[in-house]
Scaffold this motif. Structure first.
Motif, PDB file in Angstrom:
ATOM      1  N   GLY A   1       0.832  -1.201   0.000  1.00  0.00           N
ATOM      2  CA  GLY A   1       0.000   0.000   0.000  1.00  0.00           C
ATOM      3  C   GLY A   1       0.867   1.252   0.000  1.00  0.00           C
ATOM      4  N   GLY A   2       1.917   1.237   0.816  1.00  0.00           N
ATOM      5  CA  GLY A   2       2.829   2.386   0.869  1.00  0.00           C
ATOM      6  C   GLY A   2       3.468   2.619  -0.490  1.00  0.00           C
ATOM      7  N   GLN A   3       3.889   1.555  -1.099  1.00  0.00           N
ATOM      8  CA  GLN A   3       4.540   1.681  -2.407  1.00  0.00           C
ATOM      9  C   GLN A   3       3.562   2.234  -3.458  1.00  0.00           C
ATOM     10  OE1 GLN A   3       6.106  -2.043  -3.982  1.00  0.00           O
ATOM     11  NE2 GLN A   3       7.873  -0.889  -4.694  1.00  0.00           N
ATOM     12  N   ARG A   4       2.325   1.733  -3.396  1.00  0.00           N
ATOM     13  CA  ARG A   4       1.330   2.188  -4.384  1.00  0.00           C
ATOM     14  C   ARG A   4       0.923   3.648  -4.191  1.00  0.00           C
ATOM     15  NH1 ARG A   4      -0.945  -3.139  -3.871  1.00  0.00           N
ATOM     16  NH2 ARG A   4      -2.439  -2.384  -2.337  1.00  0.00           N
ATOM     17  N   ALA A   5       1.186   4.184  -2.994  1.00  0.00           N
ATOM     18  CA  ALA A   5       0.820   5.588  -2.738  1.00  0.00           C
ATOM     19  C   ALA A   5       1.780   6.561  -3.418  1.00  0.00           C
ATOM     20  CB  ALA A   5       0.806   5.844  -1.226  1.00  0.00           C
ATOM     21  N   VAL A   6       2.949   6.047  -3.826  1.00  0.00           N
ATOM     22  CA  VAL A   6       4.014   6.948  -4.293  1.00  0.00           C
ATOM     23  C   VAL A   6       3.650   7.805  -5.518  1.00  0.00           C
ATOM     24  CG1 VAL A   6       6.371   6.963  -5.257  1.00  0.00           C
ATOM     25  CG2 VAL A   6       5.891   5.775  -3.101  1.00  0.00           C
ATOM     26  N   PRO A   7       3.018   7.249  -6.564  1.00  0.00           N
ATOM     27  CA  PRO A   7       2.686   8.128  -7.700  1.00  0.00           C
ATOM     28  C   PRO A   7       1.834   9.340  -7.303  1.00  0.00           C
ATOM     29  CG  PRO A   7       2.398   5.825  -8.315  1.00  0.00           C
ATOM     30  CD  PRO A   7       2.702   5.840  -6.844  1.00  0.00           C
ATOM     31  N   ASN A   8       0.881   9.120  -6.399  1.00  0.00           N
ATOM     32  CA  ASN A   8       0.057  10.240  -5.918  1.00  0.00           C
ATOM     33  C   ASN A   8       0.894  11.271  -5.174  1.00  0.00           C
ATOM     34  OD1 ASN A   8      -2.454   9.545  -6.800  1.00  0.00           O
ATOM     35  ND2 ASN A   8      -2.909   8.276  -5.000  1.00  0.00           N
ATOM     36  N   ILE A   9       1.825  10.763  -4.379  1.00  0.00           N
ATOM     37  CA  ILE A   9       2.686  11.667  -3.608  1.00  0.00           C
ATOM     38  C   ILE A   9       3.552  12.491  -4.561  1.00  0.00           C
ATOM     39  CG2 ILE A   9       4.613  11.770  -1.967  1.00  0.00           C
ATOM     40  CD1 ILE A   9       3.481   9.161  -0.702  1.00  0.00           C
ATOM     41  N   LEU A  10       4.120  11.826  -5.558  1.00  0.00           N
ATOM     42  CA  LEU A  10       4.992  12.532  -6.508  1.00  0.00           C
ATOM     43  C   LEU A  10       4.213  13.616  -7.244  1.00  0.00           C
ATOM     44  CD1 LEU A  10       7.072   9.571  -8.047  1.00  0.00           C
ATOM     45  CD2 LEU A  10       7.722  11.126  -6.195  1.00  0.00           C
ATOM     46  N   ALA A  11       2.946  13.326  -7.547  1.00  0.00           N
ATOM     47  CA  ALA A  11       2.133  14.315  -8.270  1.00  0.00           C
ATOM     48  C   ALA A  11       1.874  15.551  -7.409  1.00  0.00           C
ATOM     49  CB  ALA A  11       0.811  13.675  -8.709  1.00  0.00           C
ATOM     50  N   PHE A  12       1.788  15.358  -6.086  1.00  0.00           N
ATOM     51  CA  PHE A  12       1.489  16.482  -5.189  1.00  0.00           C
ATOM     52  C   PHE A  12       2.739  17.289  -4.832  1.00  0.00           C
ATOM     53  CE2 PHE A  12       0.497  18.115  -0.812  1.00  0.00           C
ATOM     54  CZ  PHE A  12      -0.616  18.871  -1.128  1.00  0.00           C
ATOM     55  N   LYS A  13       3.897  16.620  -4.902  1.00  0.00           N
ATOM     56  CA  LYS A  13       5.187  17.259  -4.585  1.00  0.00           C
ATOM     57  C   LYS A  13       5.252  17.905  -3.190  1.00  0.00           C
ATOM     58  CE  LYS A  13       6.546  18.572  -9.313  1.00  0.00           C
ATOM     59  NZ  LYS A  13       6.444  17.202  -9.734  1.00  0.00           N
TER      60      LYS A  13
ATOM     61  N   ALA B   1       5.767   3.274   5.794  1.00  0.00           N
ATOM     62  CA  ALA B   1       6.955   4.078   5.458  1.00  0.00           C
ATOM     63  C   ALA B   1       7.949   3.252   4.638  1.00  0.00           C
ATOM     64  CB  ALA B   1       7.621   4.595   6.740  1.00  0.00           C
ATOM     65  N   ILE B   2       8.087   1.981   5.000  1.00  0.00           N
ATOM     66  CA  ILE B   2       9.018   1.113   4.274  1.00  0.00           C
ATOM     67  C   ILE B   2       8.553   0.958   2.817  1.00  0.00           C
ATOM     68  CG2 ILE B   2       9.785  -1.309   4.114  1.00  0.00           C
ATOM     69  CD1 ILE B   2       9.891  -1.189   7.281  1.00  0.00           C
TER      70      ILE B   2
END
Ligand code: RIB
Length: 279
Positions: free
Chosen positions: A172-184, A196-197
């Protein structure tokens, strides 16, 4: 009965055994219990719809007491079942409990100290990675609330905070990353070390570095936190104390079911390692 050294069985219910916080907790319960106490563990594998049948199953095994680390206070079916069977039990990982013994970890404060720390290092734009509806429990909601309310008090607008809902696992954490990158954001707060891992792995795969490109704070201070690269800054829940108190308090309850409700508050603290930088 635990006091006269006949054998007794304690049932323990956790949301999942694979999360390191809960595996450490279970291991500690084993370590702290004496030779006459048998621990019967059940993990829900993240599926809270199994809560009722899991508790029913443990009661059916004639346990002398139960340790419940899954939020039950809004589930009257479950609380009625426990009441009808008069099974001594203690809860943790809830935001409150009126009708049972209770270990209270200060979740609101946990969120609050992360917000203060990140703010003090210049961070003003955040992603918070939280479990989706399936795994969101009252105590985790308090952690998030502690963070967002403190940000608001510090003058950060809600548009500067992204809440990313995902499965409460490494994946789940890994899959959240594209959204995080888009928000910067400049900093990311996840409601568990396990998340976090996953985030750390996802950022690495995307070619991003922690803390150079993104600062990251976890929650729990599981023993994995020292083995990530960089080492993870996180909020420590004193799992040894929690396991110790939980056994002691349940023992008291089994010995005398009439005593007043016991509530034990445990503090959380920020453990600063290497995953956050000043900006
Ligand atoms: O990592 C598991 C988390 O979920 C812990 O923080 C625990 O308190 C639980 O609610």
């Amino acid at each position: 009965n635990l006091s006269n050294k006949t054998d007794s069985t304690i049932g323990v219910l956790v949301p999942t055994i694979s999360n390191p916080f809960f595996s450490e907790f279970l291991q500690l319960l084993e370590n702290y219990s004496d030779a006459h106490t048998h621990i019967l563990m059940v993990g829900l594998d993240g599926d809270r719809s199994q809560l009722y049948s899991a508790i029913e199953g443990l009661i059916g095994q004639n346990v002398d007491g139960l340790i419940i680390a899954v939020a039950i206070q809004e589930n009257s079916q479950v609380t009625n079942l426990l009441k009808e069977n008069r099974t001594p039990y203690i809860v943790l990982d809830q935001n409150s409990s009126k009708n049972s013994d209770f270990i209270a970890s200060d979740d609101f404060h946990g969120g609050e100290i992360v917000a203060h720390y990140l703010y003090s290092l210049g961070h003003r734009r955040f992603s918070v990675v939280v479990p989706d509806k399936n795994a969101m429990t009252a105590n985790l909601a308090l952690r998030l609330q502690g963070f967002t309310e403190t940000c608001r008090d510090l003058g950060i607008q809600t548009t500067q905070i992204q809440i990313v809902k995902t499965a409460f696992t490494k994946h789940g954490g890994q899959r959240a990353v594209p959204n995080i990158l888009a928000f910067k954001p400049s900093a990311i707060f996840t409601l568990s070390d396990e998340l976090a891992i996953g985030v750390l792995g996802g950022l690495f795969n995307a070619g991003e570095q922690v803390p150079r490109d993104y600062s990251l704070v976890g929650y729990d201070d599981t023993d994995y936190a020292e083995f990530t690269n960089p080492k993870l800054t996180t909020v420590r829940q004193p799992v040894e104390l929690i396991a110790k108190y939980v056994l002691e308090m349940l023992k008291n309850r089994i010995a005398d079911p009439q005593i007043d409700w016991q509530v034990m508050a445990v503090d959380v603290e920020l453990i600063v390692r290497d995953s956050v930088r000043e900006i």
